[in-house]
Design an enzyme around this catalytic site. Structure first.
Site, short mmCIF file in Angstrom:
data_model
loop_
_atom_site.label_atom_id
_atom_site.label_comp_id
_atom_site.label_asym_id
_atom_site.label_seq_id
_atom_site.Cartn_x
_atom_site.Cartn_y
_atom_site.Cartn_z
CG HIS A 134 45.02 43.13 43.97
ND1 HIS A 134 43.89 43.34 43.20
CD2 HIS A 134 44.58 42.69 45.17
CE1 HIS A 134 42.82 43.03 43.92
NE2 HIS A 134 43.20 42.64 45.12
CG ASP A 211 47.75 48.84 43.86
OD1 ASP A 211 47.35 49.43 44.87
OD2 ASP A 211 47.35 47.70 43.52
CD GLN A 214 47.32 45.57 51.12
OE1 GLN A 214 47.51 45.76 52.32
NE2 GLN A 214 46.24 44.94 50.68
CE LYS A 237 42.99 46.66 49.96
NZ LYS A 237 42.40 45.36 50.24
CB CYS A 375 43.13 39.49 44.06
SG CYS A 375 41.45 39.31 44.63
#
Ligand SMILES: Cc1ncc(COP(=O)(O)O)c(C=O)c1O
Length: 417
Positions: A134, A211, A214, A237, A375
């Site tokens: 991202h 990261d 997700q 999220k 993104c």
């Protein structure tokens, strides 16, 4: 919940998914006079009533600033905020003082880039990223690379959207100081073998940053088992409020890092001659935080744990398989990637149609999917397209919604033919 007994005689409970879904007020909405079918949870998840009520209750009953006032409300607000830190630490299986509460992954990665990497990188050093990142995990590194003379290296993917791990390890050459990668791709749903990659990075003395935006909503996380140095998540999220997130870092890194933003809360003593900074994690939490947001995020992890992350992962795996199989049966639909391990995310296009036209026509039928580059420009370049449509699921979606999405897609294809 309903109870099932396995062959070994062990009783397990199956969550009542319809009852769980009913706790999300927004999912009862209609758009364009059609029942809403929300397939955009990778963008942001919907929120259960308990989260909305926790935020509402904070503002109605406890609102005050944290760590400043000795009055009752000030103490309650501070207790709620620090309680949220402890709750998040338990969810992630880490210690509360290793968690910097912040506005989300974007802030968290910028904090690592500016506070950890900027003082350490020299000309000729390298930062290793992957093709599926991202922009939040690309641009901060480019900014510090520009300032330090470091370079960016990229680990590539195969046609299925899986990382070429062997090639990535071969790129971990001595000049690589930092490797930063997504645990899960927001476009393809690829679940990367982060434990293996971080372990290999550690062996080579490379700092690893993950990261987890997700991953946190879909996989049960045990951060210490990943062997990384930094792990970033974003609250919105995972059923929490927007503007909340967490950076986990090894304590020794936090202790060695200078502040990123200056202001109130992050100091012990300020004189015009100089300032003594507070201990981590407070050193990195300048200014008034999103107190109500973190109260909501604590309620969100209570909600997720109440269902069980294992049950959530299994439910989403099954729904994701159902969605992908249904899309594969549709003529003229191109699906991007086929990762070995994945979450319930499918990026696709329909022959001859632009992603935005598809998403607009689906929206008119009540179906919310995201269209665009997500993104992730470098990943779009890999597939040679400017944009895709992305359907992303959460445990609150249903098989009937997926069927309705496919019917809507067939109608759209008819309109575009
Ligand atoms: C993989 C990934 N990283 C980072 C981000 C940025 O998260 P936030 O905007 O909440 O900081 C997102 C959000 O879409 C994402 O999917």
């Amino acid at each position: 919940m309903s109870t099932a007994v396995h062959a070994e005689g062990v009783a397990t409970t199956t969550p009542d998914w319809a009852a769980i879904r009913a706790q999300f007020p927004l999912l009862q909405r209609r758009v364009h006079d059609k029942p809403l079918i929300y397939l955009d949870s990778a963008n942001t998840s919907q929120k259960p009533a308990t989260v909305i009520e926790a935020v509402d209750d904070f503002y109605r009953q406890h609102n005050a600033n944290v760590s400043r006032a000795v009055h009752a409300l000030g103490s309650e607000a501070t207790a709620a905020y620090e309680g949220a830190r402890r709750r998040l630490a338990a969810f992630l299986k880490v210690q509360p003082d290793e968690l910097v509460l912040c506005s989300g992954t974007t802030f968290a990665i910028n904090l690592v880039a500016y506070s950890y990497a900027l003082p350490r990188l020299k000309p000729g050093d390298a930062i290793l990223l992957t093709r599926m990142e991202h922009h939040a995990n690309i641009v901060p590194w480019q900014l510090v690379a520009e300032r330090t003379g470091a370079v960016i290296k990229v680990a590539e993917l195969d046609a299925n959207g899986d990382l070429d791990v062997e090639a990535m390890l071969a790129k971990m050459t001595p000049e690589v100081r930092i490797v930063s990668l997504a645990h899960v791709s927001n476009v393809l749903g690829t679940v990367n073998p982060v434990r293996e990659i971080c372990r290999q990075a550690r062996k080579r003395g490379i700092t690893s940053v993950v990261d987890g935006s997700q991953a946190a909503p879909h996989l049960g996380l045990d951060i210490p088992s990943l062997d990384c140095d930094f792990y970033a998540i974003t609250g919105h999220k995972m059923c929490g409020p927007t503007g909340t997130g967490v950076l986990w870092a090894r304590r020794e890194h936090l202790q060695a890092m200078p502040p990123f933003l200056g202001g109130g809360e992050m100091i012990r003593e300020v004189r015009f001659e100089g300032t003594v900074f507070n201990d981590p994690p407070y050193r990195f939490e300048a200014g008034t935080p999103n107190i109500a947001g973190f109260v909501g995020l604590a309620a969100a992890v209570d909600f997720l744990d109440g269902i069980g992350m294992e049950a959530i992962a299994a439910r989403e795996h099954e729904l994701g398989h159902y969605l992908r199989s249904a899309l594969e049966r549709e003529p003229g639909v191109r699906i991007f990637g086929n990762p070995r391990q994945r979450t319930a995310v499918v990026s696709f296009l329909v022959e001859g149609a632009h992603a935005h036209d598809l998403a607009t026509l689906l929206d008119l039928q009540g179906v919310a999917v995201r269209s665009g580059h997500h993104c992730a420009h470098p990943l779009m370049q890999h597939f040679g397209v400017p944009a895709t449509c992305r359907a992303s699921l959460a445990f609150y979606n249903t098989h009937a919604e997926i069927d309705a999405f496919i019917t809507a897609l067939q109608k759209v294809r008819g309109l575009l033919a």
